[in-house]
Design an enzyme around this catalytic site. Structure first.
Site, PDB file in Angstrom:
ATOM      1  N   HIS A 134       0.831  -1.205   0.000  1.00 40.26           N
ATOM      2  CA  HIS A 134       0.000   0.000   0.000  1.00 40.26           C
ATOM      3  C   HIS A 134       0.861   1.249   0.000  1.00 40.26           C
ATOM      4  O   HIS A 134       1.835   1.345   0.732  1.00 40.26           O
ATOM      5  CB  HIS A 134      -0.943   0.003   1.207  1.00 40.26           C
ATOM      6  N   TYR A 155      -9.801   5.208   6.839  1.00 41.72           N
ATOM      7  CA  TYR A 155     -10.025   5.526   8.251  1.00 41.72           C
ATOM      8  C   TYR A 155     -11.101   6.613   8.269  1.00 41.72           C
ATOM      9  O   TYR A 155     -10.880   7.708   7.741  1.00 41.72           O
ATOM     10  CB  TYR A 155      -8.751   6.064   8.902  1.00 41.72           C
ATOM     11  N   LYS A 184       0.271  -0.350  15.285  1.00 40.83           N
ATOM     12  CA  LYS A 184       1.668  -0.368  15.726  1.00 40.83           C
ATOM     13  C   LYS A 184       2.032  -1.594  16.573  1.00 40.83           C
ATOM     14  O   LYS A 184       3.219  -1.889  16.756  1.00 40.83           O
ATOM     15  CB  LYS A 184       1.975   0.897  16.540  1.00 40.83           C
ATOM     16  N   PRO A 228      -5.280   0.024  18.707  1.00 44.34           N
ATOM     17  CA  PRO A 228      -4.937  -0.491  17.382  1.00 44.34           C
ATOM     18  C   PRO A 228      -4.905   0.541  16.247  1.00 44.34           C
ATOM     19  O   PRO A 228      -4.353   0.255  15.179  1.00 44.34           O
ATOM     20  CB  PRO A 228      -6.012  -1.540  17.116  1.00 44.34           C
ATOM     21  N   TYR A 241       3.144   6.570  10.445  1.00 45.10           N
ATOM     22  CA  TYR A 241       2.304   5.455  10.020  1.00 45.10           C
ATOM     23  C   TYR A 241       3.145   4.354   9.360  1.00 45.10           C
ATOM     24  O   TYR A 241       3.013   3.173   9.649  1.00 45.10           O
ATOM     25  CB  TYR A 241       1.243   5.963   9.034  1.00 45.10           C
TER      26      TYR A 241
HETATM   27  P1  FAD Z   1       1.279 -12.097  21.547  1.00 40.32           P
HETATM   28  O1  FAD Z   1       0.977 -12.158  20.104  1.00 40.32           O
HETATM   29  O2  FAD Z   1       0.177 -11.885  22.505  1.00 40.32           O
HETATM   30  O3  FAD Z   1       2.034 -13.452  21.904  1.00 40.32           O
HETATM   31  C1  FAD Z   1       2.238 -13.886  23.232  1.00 40.32           C
HETATM   32  C2  FAD Z   1       2.237 -15.399  23.260  1.00 40.32           C
HETATM   33  O4  FAD Z   1       2.521 -15.839  24.578  1.00 40.32           O
HETATM   34  C3  FAD Z   1       0.876 -15.983  22.887  1.00 40.32           C
HETATM   35  O5  FAD Z   1       1.034 -16.945  21.878  1.00 40.32           O
HETATM   36  C4  FAD Z   1       0.367 -16.564  24.192  1.00 40.32           C
HETATM   37  O6  FAD Z   1      -0.473 -17.679  23.965  1.00 40.32           O
HETATM   38  C5  FAD Z   1       1.664 -16.924  24.894  1.00 40.32           C
HETATM   39  N1  FAD Z   1       1.550 -16.989  26.352  1.00 40.32           N
HETATM   40  C6  FAD Z   1       0.814 -16.221  27.182  1.00 40.32           C
HETATM   41  N2  FAD Z   1       0.988 -16.609  28.455  1.00 40.32           N
HETATM   42  C7  FAD Z   1       1.855 -17.634  28.439  1.00 40.32           C
HETATM   43  C8  FAD Z   1       2.407 -18.460  29.447  1.00 40.32           C
HETATM   44  N3  FAD Z   1       2.091 -18.285  30.740  1.00 40.32           N
HETATM   45  N4  FAD Z   1       3.261 -19.439  29.094  1.00 40.32           N
HETATM   46  C9  FAD Z   1       3.598 -19.615  27.787  1.00 40.32           C
HETATM   47  N5  FAD Z   1       3.085 -18.852  26.779  1.00 40.32           N
HETATM   48  C10 FAD Z   1       2.234 -17.888  27.106  1.00 40.32           C
HETATM   49  N6  FAD Z   1      -2.358  -4.841  16.633  1.00 40.32           N
HETATM   50  C11 FAD Z   1      -2.445  -4.116  15.546  1.00 40.32           C
HETATM   51  O7  FAD Z   1      -1.441  -3.491  15.184  1.00 40.32           O
HETATM   52  N7  FAD Z   1      -3.625  -4.073  14.809  1.00 40.32           N
HETATM   53  C12 FAD Z   1      -4.730  -4.799  15.185  1.00 40.32           C
HETATM   54  O8  FAD Z   1      -5.760  -4.778  14.529  1.00 40.32           O
HETATM   55  C13 FAD Z   1      -4.657  -5.574  16.353  1.00 40.32           C
HETATM   56  N8  FAD Z   1      -5.705  -6.322  16.763  1.00 40.32           N
HETATM   57  C14 FAD Z   1      -5.592  -7.040  17.925  1.00 40.32           C
HETATM   58  C15 FAD Z   1      -6.668  -7.798  18.390  1.00 40.32           C
HETATM   59  C16 FAD Z   1      -6.584  -8.540  19.581  1.00 40.32           C
HETATM   60  C17 FAD Z   1      -7.761  -9.350  20.070  1.00 40.32           C
HETATM   61  C18 FAD Z   1      -5.373  -8.508  20.340  1.00 40.32           C
HETATM   62  C19 FAD Z   1      -5.259  -9.274  21.656  1.00 40.32           C
HETATM   63  C20 FAD Z   1      -4.286  -7.761  19.859  1.00 40.32           C
HETATM   64  C21 FAD Z   1      -4.387  -7.024  18.659  1.00 40.32           C
HETATM   65  N9  FAD Z   1      -3.309  -6.277  18.165  1.00 40.32           N
HETATM   66  C22 FAD Z   1      -3.419  -5.551  17.054  1.00 40.32           C
HETATM   67  C23 FAD Z   1      -2.044  -6.246  18.813  1.00 40.32           C
HETATM   68  C24 FAD Z   1      -1.046  -7.216  18.178  1.00 40.32           C
HETATM   69  O9  FAD Z   1      -1.719  -8.360  17.771  1.00 40.32           O
HETATM   70  C25 FAD Z   1       0.009  -7.467  19.233  1.00 40.32           C
HETATM   71  O10 FAD Z   1       0.695  -6.248  19.471  1.00 40.32           O
HETATM   72  C26 FAD Z   1       0.993  -8.569  18.883  1.00 40.32           C
HETATM   73  O11 FAD Z   1       0.341  -9.819  18.890  1.00 40.32           O
HETATM   74  C27 FAD Z   1       2.150  -8.577  19.897  1.00 40.32           C
HETATM   75  O12 FAD Z   1       2.932  -9.717  19.730  1.00 40.32           O
HETATM   76  P2  FAD Z   1       3.589 -10.438  20.990  1.00 40.32           P
HETATM   77  O13 FAD Z   1       4.390 -11.561  20.428  1.00 40.32           O
HETATM   78  O14 FAD Z   1       4.257  -9.440  21.850  1.00 40.32           O
HETATM   79  O15 FAD Z   1       2.380 -10.974  21.875  1.00 40.32           O
HETATM   80  C1  DHB Z   2      -5.569  -3.198  10.380  1.00 39.15           C
HETATM   81  C2  DHB Z   2      -5.660  -2.910  11.718  1.00 39.15           C
HETATM   82  C3  DHB Z   2      -5.369  -1.642  12.151  1.00 39.15           C
HETATM   83  O1  DHB Z   2      -5.429  -1.342  13.462  1.00 39.15           O
HETATM   84  C4  DHB Z   2      -5.012  -0.649  11.266  1.00 39.15           C
HETATM   85  O2  DHB Z   2      -4.755   0.604  11.732  1.00 39.15           O
HETATM   86  C5  DHB Z   2      -4.907  -0.940   9.942  1.00 39.15           C
HETATM   87  C6  DHB Z   2      -5.192  -2.227   9.489  1.00 39.15           C
HETATM   88  C7  DHB Z   2      -5.902  -4.564   9.903  1.00 39.15           C
HETATM   89  O3  DHB Z   2      -6.179  -5.433  10.741  1.00 39.15           O
HETATM   90  O4  DHB Z   2      -5.905  -4.780   8.693  1.00 39.15           O
END
Ligand code: FAD
Ligand code: DHB
Length: 398
Positions: free
Chosen positions: A81, A207, A302, A298, A389
């Site tokens: 994009h 947006y 980021k 979200p 962004y």
């Molecule tokens: P996570 O992806 O949460 O990974 C952590 C891992 O640790 C998981 O697999 C979990 O199962 C595991 N874990 C937890 N506890 C334990 C334990 N005690 N022992 C062993 N393993 C464990 N970000 C965006 O930018 N845009 C979005 O649209 C967006 N939507 C989201 C929707 C939801 C429902 C959520 C929860 C988050 C969203 N995010 C979004 C945020 C983004 O997904 C996270 O910032 C990203 O997943 C961070 O990665 P991470 O590896 O730090 O954590």
């Molecule tokens: C998506 C999620 C976001 O929070 C955003 O700012 C842009 C795209 C997505 O899930 O595609």
């Protein structure tokens, strides 16, 4: 006959808790530097490969995944994009991100990133244990730290030089990191997100600011749309049958002579919005990275990108320690990572406050429209939005 409890004790260099984007990417970065690690995940492989979350990758993230050799499918299937649309009161403003920054973002679902990282980790013969339970971290200030956990009915102790707490916001590592300073802001609204079998009727993400609340039109492929609606906190999903979701999306995203393409909805979820940072990101031999240490709302996508940036810095600091015995980069990890974390916190908060309905706050609403007008007229304002962004360059820590 008494119960037989089998126990094992093993040793690794870095014990990684959590197989999300942060933990998996860290394991590959460490392997590339010749550092051994063990990844421990509480969920099943199937579960983490299906968990629907973010979708927007900064150029920094794509570059890093390419350098790790895990971007073959991303390069084939990811959607590049060059800009975004900001829509309000029927007007559409195009922010030409590539033109303003020379950089692009890529749409590629987080669960696809996770699948690619898991496949590479296993192909390299790295240890990645799923469905571990009762995990706890110990001896963070001793010469060797320990992780204890159960897997397959066996109790394990993993001795490590360092532990990376990559276990997300609800994990156990942050709670074991002693007295951290916490900064938090909880927003008075959530996002209802859907995936629909519907070809996107827009070339770029939209947006939208609307009196009813924010809406976002994103996508996953030429056949699948990803859409979000601002809803009140604790909104029951049952209150949102598909017809109501589509009607609200059509209203909030409306533009003359255009409409959102509708189709069967196959995934629905509500995500609360929070800004959270703890500091420092370290307690002795434990280092926190990704959502374990911080959450952004979200808007602006980021979260995943920040998680990957944290482990880029952490892997470099660990590599420096193993290579030269220098502790300086590990000592500096928290401060360096926090600079970008706060930059992203500010940007995510700005995008959230710019576009969401602030109930009862007519003054705030007027400010939003003034800011949107300024973005339309000032290339300085548009460039500021665009460079945040698309992601500030990974080599510069802000
Ligand atoms: P996570 O992806 O949460 O990974 C952590 C891992 O640790 C998981 O697999 C979990 O199962 C595991 N874990 C937890 N506890 C334990 C334990 N005690 N022992 C062993 N393993 C464990 N970000 C965006 O930018 N845009 C979005 O649209 C967006 N939507 C989201 C929707 C939801 C429902 C959520 C929860 C988050 C969203 N995010 C979004 C945020 C983004 O997904 C996270 O910032 C990203 O997943 C961070 O990665 P991470 O590896 O730090 O954590
Ligand atoms: C998506 C999620 C976001 O929070 C955003 O700012 C842009 C795209 C997505 O899930 O595609």
């Amino acid at each position: 006959m008494g119960t037989v409890i089998s126990e094992t004790v093993t040793r690794t260099q870095v014990g990684i808790v959590g197989a999300g984007p942060a933990g998996l990417t860290l394991s590959l970065l460490l392997a590339r530097a010749g550092i051994e690690s063990v990844v421990l995940e509480s969920r099943s492989r199937e579960y983490i490969e299906r968990r629907v979350r973010a979708g927007l990758l900064e150029q920094n993230t794509v570059d890093l995944l390419r350098s790790l050799g895990v971007a073959e499918r991303l390069d084939r299937e990811g959607l590049l994009h060059n800009g975004i649309y900001l829509r309000h009161e029927g007007q559409t403003l195009h922010i030409p991100i590539f033109e303003l920054t020379g950089r692009q973002v890529t749409i590629y679902g987080q669960q696809e990133v996770v699948k690619d990282l898991v496949a590479e980790r296993l192909a390299q013969g790295g240890t990645l244990d799923f469905e571990v339970s009762d995990l706890a971290v110990h001896d963070l200030d001793a010469d060797l730290a320990r992780i204890t956990y159960s897997s397959g009915g066996v109790r394990h102790t993993l001795e490590c030089d360092f532990i990376a707490g990559c276990d997300g916001f609800h994990g156990v590592c942050r709670a074991s990191a002693g007295a951290l300073i916490e900064h938090e802001y909880v927003y008075p609204f959530s996002w209802l997100g859907i995936l629909a079998e519907a070809p996107p009727s827009t070339d770029e993400l939209i947006y939208a600011w609307h009196e009813h609340g924010f809406a976002l039109y994103s996508m996953r492929s030429s056949k699948v749309s990803r859409l979000y609606l601002q809803v009140p906190n604790d909104e029951p999903l049952d209150d949102w049958p598909d017809e109501r979701i589509w009607a609200e999306l059509q209203t909030r995203l409306a533009s003359a002579g255009w409409s959102v393409t509708e189709g069967p909805i196959f995934e629905k979820g509500v995500t609360p919005m929070r800004s959270y940072v703890c500091e420092p990101l370290r307690h002795g031999r434990l280092f926190l990275a990704g959502d374990a240490a911080h959450i952004v709302p979200p808007t602006g996508a980021k979260g995943l990108n920040l998680a990957v940036n944290d482990v880029r810095l952490l892997a470099a600091a660990l590599a420096s320690w193993y290579r030269s015995g220098s502790i300086d980069d590990l000592d500096g990890y928290s401060e360096t990572a926090l600079r970008r974390i706060w930059r992203a916190q500010d940007f995510s908060n700005y995008m959230t406050q710019l576009l969401h309905r602030l109930a009862g706050d007519t003054f705030g609403g007027k400010l939003q429209l003034a800011r949107l007008g300024y973005l339309a007229r000032s290339s300085a304002a548009a460039t500021s939005l665009a460079e945040n962004y698309v992601g500030l360059p990974a080599t510069e820590e802000f």
